[in-house]
Scaffold this motif. Structure first.
Motif, PDB file in Angstrom:
ATOM      1  N   GLY A   1      -6.018   1.115   7.561  1.00 16.40           N
ATOM      2  CA  GLY A   1      -6.829   0.575   8.462  1.00 16.40           C
ATOM      3  C   GLY A   1      -7.572  -1.022   8.183  1.00 16.40           C
ATOM      4  N   GLN A   2      -7.276  -1.621   7.156  1.00 13.33           N
ATOM      5  CA  GLN A   2      -7.621  -3.069   6.780  1.00 13.33           C
ATOM      6  C   GLN A   2      -6.526  -3.826   7.013  1.00 13.33           C
ATOM      7  N   VAL A   3      -6.866  -5.296   7.044  1.00 11.71           N
ATOM      8  CA  VAL A   3      -5.955  -6.356   7.100  1.00 11.71           C
ATOM      9  C   VAL A   3      -5.707  -6.622   5.614  1.00 11.71           C
TER      10      VAL A   3
ATOM     11  N   ASP B   1       4.877 -20.590   1.012  1.00 12.19           N
ATOM     12  CA  ASP B   1       5.662 -20.779   2.158  1.00 12.19           C
ATOM     13  C   ASP B   1       4.648 -20.146   3.256  1.00 12.19           C
ATOM     14  N   GLY B   2       3.427 -20.049   3.294  1.00 13.02           N
ATOM     15  CA  GLY B   2       2.726 -19.578   4.191  1.00 13.02           C
ATOM     16  C   GLY B   2       2.277 -18.117   3.910  1.00 13.02           C
ATOM     17  N   ILE B   3       1.780 -17.363   4.700  1.00 18.15           N
ATOM     18  CA  ILE B   3       1.067 -15.999   4.539  1.00 18.15           C
ATOM     19  C   ILE B   3       1.632 -15.145   5.573  1.00 18.15           C
ATOM     20  N   SER B   4       1.346 -13.894   5.445  1.00 19.70           N
ATOM     21  CA  SER B   4       1.674 -12.785   6.561  1.00 19.70           C
ATOM     22  C   SER B   4       0.448 -11.965   6.306  1.00 19.70           C
ATOM     23  N   ARG B   5       0.285 -11.075   7.483  1.00 21.26           N
ATOM     24  CA  ARG B   5      -0.757 -10.200   7.712  1.00 21.26           C
ATOM     25  C   ARG B   5      -0.124  -8.950   7.984  1.00 21.26           C
ATOM     26  N   ASP B   6      -0.882  -7.781   7.271  1.00 16.56           N
ATOM     27  CA  ASP B   6      -0.292  -6.484   7.623  1.00 16.56           C
ATOM     28  C   ASP B   6      -1.565  -5.497   7.692  1.00 16.56           C
ATOM     29  N   VAL B   7      -1.430  -4.523   8.306  1.00 11.99           N
ATOM     30  CA  VAL B   7      -2.712  -3.436   8.286  1.00 11.99           C
ATOM     31  C   VAL B   7      -2.378  -2.439   7.348  1.00 11.99           C
ATOM     32  N   LEU B   8      -2.877  -2.031   6.364  1.00 13.62           N
ATOM     33  CA  LEU B   8      -2.822  -1.037   5.315  1.00 13.62           C
ATOM     34  C   LEU B   8      -4.160  -0.169   5.117  1.00 13.62           C
TER      35      LEU B   8
ATOM     36  N   GLU C   1      -4.827   1.107  -7.893  1.00 16.36           N
ATOM     37  CA  GLU C   1      -4.404   0.048  -7.400  1.00 16.36           C
ATOM     38  C   GLU C   1      -3.542   0.259  -6.127  1.00 16.36           C
ATOM     39  N   ARG C   2      -3.431  -0.764  -5.336  1.00 16.48           N
ATOM     40  CA  ARG C   2      -2.521  -0.723  -4.105  1.00 16.48           C
ATOM     41  C   ARG C   2      -1.931  -2.213  -4.065  1.00 16.48           C
ATOM     42  N   PRO C   3      -0.877  -2.390  -4.927  1.00 20.75           N
ATOM     43  CA  PRO C   3      -0.160  -3.663  -4.651  1.00 20.75           C
ATOM     44  C   PRO C   3       0.932  -3.816  -3.719  1.00 20.75           C
ATOM     45  N   PHE C   4       1.424  -2.778  -3.138  1.00 14.91           N
ATOM     46  CA  PHE C   4       2.324  -2.560  -2.225  1.00 14.91           C
ATOM     47  C   PHE C   4       2.145  -1.935  -0.805  1.00 14.91           C
ATOM     48  N   LEU C   5       2.795  -2.275   0.032  1.00 17.87           N
ATOM     49  CA  LEU C   5       2.573  -1.497   1.333  1.00 17.87           C
ATOM     50  C   LEU C   5       3.308  -0.146   1.322  1.00 17.87           C
ATOM     51  N   THR C   6       4.228   0.112   0.407  1.00 16.60           N
ATOM     52  CA  THR C   6       4.806   1.393   0.260  1.00 16.60           C
ATOM     53  C   THR C   6       3.760   2.274  -0.404  1.00 16.60           C
ATOM     54  N   PRO C   7       3.563   3.533   0.085  1.00 20.02           N
ATOM     55  CA  PRO C   7       2.436   4.141  -0.288  1.00 20.02           C
ATOM     56  C   PRO C   7       3.019   4.993  -1.734  1.00 20.02           C
ATOM     57  N   TRP C   8       3.265   4.090  -2.606  1.00 18.19           N
ATOM     58  CA  TRP C   8       3.695   4.608  -4.055  1.00 18.19           C
ATOM     59  C   TRP C   8       2.753   5.903  -4.535  1.00 18.19           C
ATOM     60  N   THR C   9       1.332   6.040  -4.369  1.00 16.80           N
ATOM     61  CA  THR C   9       0.513   7.027  -4.997  1.00 16.80           C
ATOM     62  C   THR C   9       0.030   7.753  -4.071  1.00 16.80           C
ATOM     63  N   ASP C  10       0.517   7.973  -2.804  1.00 14.39           N
ATOM     64  CA  ASP C  10      -0.093   8.689  -1.571  1.00 14.39           C
ATOM     65  C   ASP C  10       0.943  10.058  -1.504  1.00 14.39           C
ATOM     66  N   LEU C  11       1.941  10.017  -2.209  1.00 19.12           N
ATOM     67  CA  LEU C  11       2.650  11.080  -2.038  1.00 19.12           C
ATOM     68  C   LEU C  11       2.834  11.912  -3.401  1.00 19.12           C
ATOM     69  N   PRO C  12       3.112  13.443  -3.312  1.00 13.98           N
ATOM     70  CA  PRO C  12       3.369  14.060  -4.330  1.00 13.98           C
ATOM     71  C   PRO C  12       4.603  13.603  -5.263  1.00 13.98           C
TER      72      PRO C  12
END
Length: 223
Positions: free
Chosen positions: A176-178, A167-174, A44-55
């Motif tokens: 390489g994808q929106v 209260d609306g939406i926000s868009r980020d890049v993660l 899963e990738r539920p956060f912008l923070t890369p919890w599973t990308d680091l040792p």
């Protein structure tokens, strides 16, 4: 004593099951170990923070540094409160509350994480409710806002349960994808009329309130 210089160490927010407070350095180490064991499934990738990308070691160190950084950068005009969440005396996650120009805006933002082994027991909802009590009842906030990916149903369900409205939406890049997040807002009026657990706050004295910008000038002094 440290509390004479940093009264936030005496702040306690309690529900029937949980206690939220600043961790000691040894408890912070436990939190770091907890995060390193996982805060979501690897697929899963539920956060912008890369919890599973680091040792795990780097991830744990990042948790410690984030807590130290937020304390070091604290001012009454911009602050981030990283409250460790304890159940049965052991840390199970973190409930964050942050604000900018709180004395004027009376608005807080929140984020949180919970150790994977403690999920699915209603802890996430209870710790957010505790934070909201601190914000609204303790600090006289008028608004609380949060956001979550639209495909991450658990925190969105917690927000709706506690009375937040879209209260609306926000868009980020993660990667390489929106990625689209749903923003949600809880007003003081909706908080007052919502069902919520009993919460008590201890240690929120005048010295502590000053650190949140209450009692300080509403506008930061200019050089």
């Amino acid at each position: 004593m440290l509390i004479d210089h940093w009264p936030l160490v005496g702040l306690r927010v309690r529900t029937d099951r949980l206690e939220l407070r600043l961790p000691t350095d040894d408890e912070l180490a436990e939190l770091a170990d907890l995060a390193a064991r996982g805060v979501h499934r690897p697929d899963e990738r539920p956060f912008l923070t890369p919890w599973t990308d680091l040792p795990p070691r780097e991830l744990a160190r990042g948790v410690v540094q984030r807590h130290w950084r937020d304390r070091g950068l604290w001012t009454p005009y911009q602050w981030t409160l990283e409250l460790a969440v304890f159940a049965h005396g052991r840390p199970v996650g973190v409930q964050q509350m942050r604000a900018r120009d709180f004395a004027v805006l009376r608005e807080v933002k929140s984020a949180s994480w919970l150790g994977l082994e403690h999920q699915g027991r209603g802890v996430g909802s209870e710790m957010r409710a505790a934070m909201l009590h601190l914000a609204f009842a303790g600090l006289d906030a008028e608004h609380a806002v949060t956001e979550s990916f639209t495909d991450n149903p658990a925190p969105l369900a917690v927000s709706r349960k506690l009375g937040y409205r879209p209260d609306g939406i926000s868009r980020d890049v993660l990667d390489g994808q929106v990625r689209v997040s749903q923003r949600l807002r809880l007003t003081r009026r909706d908080w007052v009329t919502s069902d919520r657990p009993a919460v008590t706050v201890e240690g929120l004295d005048d010295r502590c309130r000053e650190l949140f910008g209450l009692g300080a000038p509403a506008v930061p002094p200019t050089a």
